[in-house]
Design a protein around this motif. Sequence first.
Motif, mmCIF file in Angstrom:
data_model
loop_
_atom_site.group_PDB
_atom_site.id
_atom_site.type_symbol
_atom_site.label_atom_id
_atom_site.label_comp_id
_atom_site.label_asym_id
_atom_site.label_seq_id
_atom_site.Cartn_x
_atom_site.Cartn_y
_atom_site.Cartn_z
ATOM 1 N N MET A 1 56.745 31.998 35.188
ATOM 2 C CA MET A 1 55.462 31.524 34.660
ATOM 3 C C MET A 1 54.436 31.470 35.790
ATOM 4 O O MET A 1 54.722 30.958 36.877
ATOM 5 N N PRO A 2 53.229 31.988 35.565
ATOM 6 C CA PRO A 2 52.206 31.940 36.618
ATOM 7 C C PRO A 2 51.845 30.503 36.988
ATOM 8 O O PRO A 2 51.901 29.593 36.144
ATOM 9 N N LYS A 3 51.473 30.298 38.229
ATOM 10 C CA LYS A 3 51.075 28.971 38.698
ATOM 11 C C LYS A 3 49.642 28.636 38.297
ATOM 12 O O LYS A 3 49.215 27.490 38.434
ATOM 13 N N PHE A 4 48.898 29.640 37.815
ATOM 14 C CA PHE A 4 47.497 29.432 37.465
ATOM 15 C C PHE A 4 47.201 30.009 36.086
ATOM 16 O O PHE A 4 47.836 30.955 35.651
ATOM 17 N N ASP A 5 46.208 29.401 35.416
ATOM 18 C CA ASP A 5 45.763 29.890 34.119
ATOM 19 C C ASP A 5 44.484 30.706 34.218
ATOM 20 O O ASP A 5 44.141 31.443 33.291
ATOM 21 N N LEU A 6 43.751 30.538 35.327
ATOM 22 C CA LEU A 6 42.475 31.222 35.479
ATOM 23 C C LEU A 6 42.235 31.548 36.954
ATOM 24 O O LEU A 6 42.490 30.716 37.828
ATOM 25 N N ILE A 7 41.760 32.752 37.207
ATOM 26 C CA ILE A 7 41.356 33.192 38.546
ATOM 27 C C ILE A 7 39.856 33.454 38.499
ATOM 28 O O ILE A 7 39.375 34.224 37.667
ATOM 29 N N ALA A 8 39.108 32.803 39.396
ATOM 30 C CA ALA A 8 37.668 33.044 39.520
ATOM 31 C C ALA A 8 37.416 33.674 40.886
ATOM 32 O O ALA A 8 37.995 33.244 41.882
ATOM 33 N N PHE A 9 36.539 34.654 40.925
ATOM 34 C CA PHE A 9 36.325 35.353 42.191
ATOM 35 C C PHE A 9 34.865 35.746 42.375
ATOM 36 O O PHE A 9 34.193 36.188 41.451
ATOM 37 N N ASP A 10 34.388 35.534 43.583
ATOM 38 C CA ASP A 10 33.082 36.000 44.018
ATOM 39 C C ASP A 10 33.137 37.523 44.193
ATOM 40 O O ASP A 10 34.227 38.115 44.183
ATOM 41 N N LEU A 11 31.985 38.144 44.405
ATOM 42 C CA LEU A 11 31.949 39.597 44.587
ATOM 43 C C LEU A 11 31.737 39.988 46.044
ATOM 44 O O LEU A 11 32.681 40.278 46.761
ATOM 45 N N ASP A 12 30.491 39.976 46.510
ATOM 46 C CA ASP A 12 30.179 40.469 47.854
ATOM 47 C C ASP A 12 30.875 39.635 48.922
ATOM 48 O O ASP A 12 30.738 38.412 48.968
ATOM 49 N N GLY A 13 31.632 40.317 49.770
ATOM 50 C CA GLY A 13 32.363 39.630 50.822
ATOM 51 C C GLY A 13 33.688 39.060 50.365
ATOM 52 O O GLY A 13 34.438 38.495 51.163
ATOM 53 N N THR A 14 33.999 39.219 49.081
ATOM 54 C CA THR A 14 35.258 38.708 48.531
ATOM 55 C C THR A 14 36.081 39.858 47.949
ATOM 56 O O THR A 14 37.187 40.129 48.399
ATOM 57 N N VAL A 15 35.533 40.543 46.942
ATOM 58 C CA VAL A 15 36.212 41.739 46.415
ATOM 59 C C VAL A 15 35.376 42.999 46.573
ATOM 60 O O VAL A 15 35.903 44.107 46.449
ATOM 61 N N TYR A 16 34.070 42.851 46.829
ATOM 62 C CA TYR A 16 33.229 43.993 47.187
ATOM 63 C C TYR A 16 33.108 44.014 48.711
ATOM 64 O O TYR A 16 32.646 43.038 49.311
ATOM 65 N N VAL A 17 33.498 45.113 49.326
ATOM 66 C CA VAL A 17 33.542 45.216 50.782
ATOM 67 C C VAL A 17 32.375 46.064 51.282
ATOM 68 O O VAL A 17 32.133 47.161 50.773
ATOM 69 N N ASP A 18 31.661 45.557 52.279
ATOM 70 C CA ASP A 18 30.574 46.318 52.910
ATOM 71 C C ASP A 18 29.578 46.850 51.895
ATOM 72 O O ASP A 18 29.172 48.013 51.941
ATOM 73 N N HIS A 19 29.186 45.997 50.954
ATOM 74 C CA HIS A 19 28.155 46.318 49.964
ATOM 75 C C HIS A 19 28.578 47.400 48.973
ATOM 76 O O HIS A 19 27.744 47.930 48.234
ATOM 77 N N ALA A 20 29.863 47.751 48.957
ATOM 78 C CA ALA A 20 30.355 48.670 47.928
ATOM 79 C C ALA A 20 30.257 47.985 46.576
ATOM 80 O O ALA A 20 30.295 46.755 46.480
ATOM 81 N N SER A 226 33.797 24.317 35.897
ATOM 82 C CA SER A 226 34.230 23.134 35.149
ATOM 83 C C SER A 226 33.880 23.267 33.673
ATOM 84 O O SER A 226 34.674 22.900 32.791
ATOM 85 N N ILE A 227 32.684 23.787 33.378
ATOM 86 C CA ILE A 227 32.277 23.992 31.987
ATOM 87 C C ILE A 227 33.206 24.982 31.298
ATOM 88 O O ILE A 227 33.651 24.755 30.164
ATOM 89 N N LEU A 228 33.507 26.086 31.983
ATOM 90 C CA LEU A 228 34.392 27.092 31.388
ATOM 91 C C LEU A 228 35.774 26.511 31.119
ATOM 92 O O LEU A 228 36.349 26.726 30.038
ATOM 93 N N CYS A 229 36.301 25.770 32.064
ATOM 94 C CA CYS A 229 37.626 25.169 31.881
ATOM 95 C C CYS A 229 37.633 24.196 30.704
ATOM 96 O O CYS A 229 38.580 24.177 29.905
ATOM 97 N N GLU A 230 36.578 23.399 30.590
ATOM 98 C CA GLU A 230 36.499 22.452 29.475
ATOM 99 C C GLU A 230 36.472 23.182 28.144
ATOM 100 O O GLU A 230 37.173 22.799 27.195
ATOM 101 N N ARG A 231 35.690 24.250 28.064
ATOM 102 C CA ARG A 231 35.589 25.004 26.811
ATOM 103 C C ARG A 231 36.896 25.695 26.460
ATOM 104 O O ARG A 231 37.229 25.858 25.277
ATOM 105 N N LEU A 232 37.657 26.097 27.484
ATOM 106 C CA LEU A 232 38.909 26.810 27.251
ATOM 107 C C LEU A 232 40.110 25.874 27.162
ATOM 108 O O LEU A 232 41.210 26.315 26.846
ATOM 109 N N GLY A 233 39.900 24.599 27.466
ATOM 110 C CA GLY A 233 41.007 23.647 27.459
ATOM 111 C C GLY A 233 41.968 23.856 28.609
ATOM 112 O O GLY A 233 43.176 23.615 28.472
ATOM 113 N N ILE A 234 41.441 24.281 29.770
ATOM 114 C CA ILE A 234 42.261 24.555 30.952
ATOM 115 C C ILE A 234 42.123 23.421 31.948
ATOM 116 O O ILE A 234 41.011 22.935 32.215
ATOM 117 N N ASP A 235 43.229 22.987 32.509
ATOM 118 C CA ASP A 235 43.225 22.012 33.597
ATOM 119 C C ASP A 235 42.682 22.684 34.853
ATOM 120 O O ASP A 235 43.206 23.723 35.282
#
Length: 293
Positions: A1-20, A226-235
């Motif tokens: 079972m996954p340890k998380f119910d939701l993954i949130a991620f930024d773009l530039d500098g997180t999953v977008y590298v060098d302005h790609a 926090s709003i998204l988690c509340e709407r989805l019923g996620i801790d």
Amino acid sequence: MPKFDLIAFDLDGTVYVDHAKYIRPRVIRAFETAHEAGVMLSVASGRPVGMLGASLVDAPWLDWNITVNGACVSSARDGRVLSARMMPVSQVRAVVEAVRSLGGTAGRGGWSLFAPNISGFDRELNREKFASRGTGDGDRTNFSFVENALAGGQDVAEIPSIDEALDELDTDVYKVGCMLDTVEQTQAAIDLLSASDAVGGLELACVGPTELEITRAGVSKGSALSILCERLGIDEGRVVAFGDSGNDVTFGESACTFVAMGNATPEIKAIADDICPPDTEDGVAVWLEQNLL
């Protein structure tokens, strides 16, 4: 079972590298693996949906969009808006006048504006300040930011000025941005906007030495999560969020597990629960491979 119910991620500098404007294969595989295990995924970006990039918008594993620094939360599937927290035009005008009251060049140009029907950059920001700053790939020394964005299929526009854009606007505003000329001028603007009663309550994010992003008080990526988690019923304790810089700082105020990129600013690393390798080493994927299951 996954340890998380939701993954949130930024773009530039997180999953977008060098302005790609694309996510590297190893990170995509990690997101796909998480989604197949029943974990939901949400982008958390200062960009509006129209500037996320086609490869992300069309990704079958993306469930939710936290955009414009948390001012809008929407479904990546059908565009349904769960939350929209906006500034009235009168408040944006007060912000512009407050910055200009600093004198000199402050606030005379360098504005960006994000509302439901426009993602606009004023002429000075688009053609002068972006070009002089450059991106490391040489593009903005030859073409304006808007020209490059349009070439990449993004929904943006050049506006003559922030004043003219506000005069024509028939809706409230998600976010306004301001690029100033010096670090000292930027700090003066932060101090003034933080203390002024005339501008109403604001959330200020410093996303570069001379760049401010401004939303309504309490509007941030962390509060939107926090709003998204509340709407989805996620801790919120079963959420992991990844980020690297100024507008990600409010993830540290959430009960989520906040993971800073190895290339993150010292401020972000100081408040993070963990640190993963930098974006250039597919840090998000490395962390998920080690910690998701």
